[in-house]
Design a protein around this motif. Structure first.
Motif, short mmCIF file in Angstrom:
data_model
loop_
_atom_site.label_atom_id
_atom_site.label_comp_id
_atom_site.label_asym_id
_atom_site.label_seq_id
_atom_site.Cartn_x
_atom_site.Cartn_y
_atom_site.Cartn_z
N THR A 153 -2.23 -3.72 -0.70
CA THR A 153 -2.20 -2.27 -0.72
C THR A 153 -3.50 -1.75 -0.12
N LYS A 154 -3.41 -0.69 0.66
CA LYS A 154 -4.59 -0.17 1.32
C LYS A 154 -4.98 1.18 0.73
N ASP A 155 -6.26 1.30 0.41
CA ASP A 155 -6.82 2.56 -0.04
C ASP A 155 -7.59 3.18 1.11
N VAL A 156 -7.35 4.45 1.38
CA VAL A 156 -8.06 5.19 2.41
C VAL A 156 -8.71 6.38 1.71
N ILE A 157 -10.00 6.60 1.99
CA ILE A 157 -10.77 7.61 1.28
C ILE A 157 -11.32 8.62 2.27
N CYS A 202 6.70 11.12 -0.71
CA CYS A 202 7.80 10.25 -1.10
C CYS A 202 8.89 10.22 -0.02
N ASP A 203 9.71 9.17 -0.07
CA ASP A 203 10.84 9.07 0.84
C ASP A 203 11.98 9.93 0.30
N ASP A 204 13.14 9.84 0.95
CA ASP A 204 14.26 10.70 0.59
C ASP A 204 14.74 10.48 -0.84
N ASP A 205 14.51 9.30 -1.37
CA ASP A 205 14.94 8.99 -2.73
C ASP A 205 13.87 9.27 -3.77
N GLY A 206 12.75 9.87 -3.35
CA GLY A 206 11.70 10.22 -4.29
C GLY A 206 10.77 9.09 -4.64
N ARG A 207 10.80 8.00 -3.86
CA ARG A 207 9.93 6.85 -4.14
C ARG A 207 8.63 7.01 -3.35
N PRO A 208 7.47 6.75 -3.96
CA PRO A 208 6.18 7.08 -3.34
C PRO A 208 5.83 6.18 -2.16
N LEU A 209 5.39 6.83 -1.07
CA LEU A 209 4.83 6.13 0.08
C LEU A 209 3.31 6.14 0.01
N ARG A 261 -3.73 6.23 -1.66
CA ARG A 261 -3.32 4.83 -1.85
C ARG A 261 -1.95 4.63 -1.23
N ALA A 262 -1.90 3.78 -0.21
CA ALA A 262 -0.64 3.50 0.49
C ALA A 262 0.16 2.45 -0.27
N ALA A 263 1.46 2.66 -0.39
CA ALA A 263 2.32 1.73 -1.11
C ALA A 263 2.35 0.37 -0.41
N ALA A 264 2.38 -0.70 -1.22
CA ALA A 264 2.38 -2.06 -0.68
C ALA A 264 3.72 -2.38 -0.02
N GLY A 265 3.64 -3.09 1.10
CA GLY A 265 4.85 -3.61 1.73
C GLY A 265 5.70 -2.57 2.41
N VAL A 266 5.17 -1.38 2.63
CA VAL A 266 5.95 -0.32 3.27
C VAL A 266 5.39 -0.08 4.66
N PRO A 267 6.16 -0.35 5.72
CA PRO A 267 5.66 -0.13 7.08
C PRO A 267 5.22 1.32 7.27
N ARG A 268 4.07 1.50 7.88
CA ARG A 268 3.51 2.79 8.26
C ARG A 268 2.96 3.59 7.09
N ALA A 269 3.03 3.06 5.88
CA ALA A 269 2.46 3.81 4.75
C ALA A 269 0.95 3.93 4.89
N GLU A 270 0.29 2.84 5.31
CA GLU A 270 -1.16 2.91 5.50
C GLU A 270 -1.51 3.88 6.62
N GLU A 271 -0.72 3.90 7.67
CA GLU A 271 -0.95 4.86 8.75
C GLU A 271 -0.81 6.29 8.25
N LEU A 272 0.13 6.51 7.36
CA LEU A 272 0.32 7.84 6.78
C LEU A 272 -0.88 8.24 5.92
N ALA A 273 -1.41 7.28 5.13
CA ALA A 273 -2.59 7.56 4.32
C ALA A 273 -3.80 7.86 5.20
N GLY A 274 -3.97 7.08 6.28
CA GLY A 274 -5.08 7.31 7.19
C GLY A 274 -4.99 8.66 7.88
N ALA A 275 -3.78 9.07 8.28
CA ALA A 275 -3.61 10.36 8.93
C ALA A 275 -3.91 11.50 7.97
N PHE A 276 -3.50 11.35 6.70
CA PHE A 276 -3.82 12.37 5.70
C PHE A 276 -5.34 12.54 5.57
#
Length: 475
Positions: free
Chosen positions: A2-6, A43-50, A87-102
């Motif tokens: 899991t990647k943390d971006v600050i 979150c994705d369409d099902d409400g699960r955190p990215l 904090r980007a969710a583990a094992g989710v493609p592009r989640a870390e990229e989303l955290a970095g962009a935020f």
């Protein structure tokens, strides 16, 4: 991992800047809250955190970002900074990229910098990240953003940062894990270290630091025991003879010429209306560093300037529950303390462990210890104090390698404990050096030198002293 971006911003994040950051994935992503509003989640369409984003923390203590993230992490400017952790969710493609962009969007609007500076998504953050078709794994049953995997026996947290601090994320995960009867297990690469508070809490609970190793797979970063995943948790990998091997990486050490002075003490006060806590730790800081603590907080980073009044108000609001806090020093003299306030039938206790780092050529303030002990006995209700020395890192972080255990240097008994042991017993010991009387003659305490703190003989001296004070016959 899991990647943390600050995002370390120079100005306070407001609603509009946070909204701009949340739009890093475009308007299609759902926004949810957790932890009674303390955490915002994309979150994705099902409400699960990215991506999970914690409420901004104001940093008014110089050096805290560099202590936990390394040199160069401090934002420019003389004013306070704001620490916003995603904090980007583990094992989710592009989640870390989303955290970095935020994080990058926040710093573009508010000034500051992103850690790590090369985090995916920070380049071209003005354009939304393409999140079409991605989805997260179901949220863990613990409902903790910090937990990456949950079993009946363990809550597993994956971390990859220079120093793993006891953040509010991790504090809450540890609390929930212990309440559920599980073991918290933090998994890191071998280049990671633990902050002193993180190490202390892991050692005091049924928790484990799991280090990935290319040779043996996994090992315990605090004991070196080789581990393997079995029965839904990391546990020691026992050989046919029943013994657990020690990882080679754990034993690869060399002298570093750095030392730590560890001063652990407990005080007790009557619960009066005018009681102000924190006086003992402040007195210890001044005696051993020449100045007061720089900051404090209920987690790391410690963002508040040191204030005994605010510490007392927090403990009062939380009573009768215990209050655990971190106290930090300045970059010039690394020092970190954990302070636990406990309400007991006898009064209010403060349990403190203060650790100070010293590099080559720097001498610990050992001559100041008797005077400090006298002040704690006279003014702060000291019960006991143990002073120790060890060879360990000046920056106070713990590497995943063997470190020599601390050696006793001095022990102190407060007036109530002297009365319990008997004044004649407390004042006449089998030690080579006579104790130093502290405080008043009517209610004395005693300071017991145990040696130079550099040889194992000091452990033998401490054992002889403890047996004597308990009235046990000599071994």
């Amino acid at each position: 991992m899991t990647k943390d971006v600050i995002a370390l911003t120079e100005r306070m994040p407001d609603a509009l800047s946070v909204l701009a950051g949340l739009l890093a994935g475009g308007p299609e992503l759902r926004v949810e809250t957790a932890g009674e509003g303390a955490v915002v989640q994309l979150c994705d369409d099902d409400g699960r955190p990215l991506v999970s984003i914690e409420v901004p923390l104001m940093l008014r203590v110089p050096g805290e970002a560099a202590r936990l993230l390394g040199p160069g992490a401090e934002p420019s400017g003389d004013g306070p900074a704001w620490w916003v952790e995603a904090r980007a969710a583990a094992g989710v493609p592009r989640a870390e990229e989303l955290a970095g962009a935020f994080a990058a969007r926040l710093t573009m609007l508010l000034g500051g910098r992103v850690w790590p500076p090369d985090a995916p998504g920070t380049v071209g953050a003005a354009r939304p990240v393409d999140v079409s078709g991605i989805s997260a794994v179901p949220a863990p049953a613990a409902a903790q953003p910090a937990v990456d995997m949950l079993t009946d026996k363990a809550a597993v947290v994956l971390q990859d940062r220079p120093v793993v601090p006891m953040t509010s994320w991790l504090t809450e995960a540890l609390r929930a894990t212990l309440e559920s009867g599980r073991s918290l297990q933090i998994v890191t690469p071998p280049h990671c270290r633990l902050s002193l508070p993180t190490r202390a809490l892991l050692e005091s609970t049924d928790s484990r630091w799991v280090v990935q190793d290319e040779r043996c797979g996994y090992y315990d970063g605090l004991t070196g025991a080789v581990l393997r995943w079995q029965d839904d948790a990391f546990s020691p990998d026992r050989a046919e003879n029943g013994r657990t091997p020690v990882a080679d990486a754990f034993t690869e050490t060399r002298p570093i010429g750095e030392r730590q002075l560890i001063v652990s003490f407990r005080t007790q006060h009557r619960p009066t209306d005018d009681l102000v806590l924190g006086g003992a730790v402040e007195a210890a800081w001044k005696a051993l560093t020449g100045g007061p603590p720089a900051g404090w907080g209920t987690a790391e980073p410690a963002g508040l300037p040191w204030s005994r009044r605010q510490l007392t108000e927090l403990a009062y609001d939380r009573a009768p529950r215990p209050t655990w806090t971190v106290v930090v020093g300045t970059p010039a003299r690394p020092a970190v303390a954990t302070l636990r306030v406990i309400r007991t039938p006898e009064g209010v206790e403060e349990d403190v462990t203060l650790t100070l780092g010293h590099g080559p050529g720097e001498t610990p303030a050992l001559d100041a210890l008797p005077g400090l002990a006298d002040e704690l006995v006279t003014r702060h209700g000291l019960q006991t104090m143990l002073c120790q020395l060890r060879e360990a890192r000046r920056d106070l972080s713990a590497p995943p390698r063997f470190e020599h255990p601390p050696l006793p240097y001095a022990f102190v008994l407060g007036p109530a404990q002297v009365r319990e042991a008997g004044r004649d017993t407390a004042s006449r010991t089998p030690l080579d050096e006579a104790p130093v009387r502290l405080g008043s003659n009517a209610r004395p305490g005693y300071y017991y030198p145990l040696g130079d703190g550099e040889t194992a003989e000091s452990w033998a001296a401490l054992e002889r002293l403890m047996r004597h004070l308990r009235g046990a016959p000599p071994a």
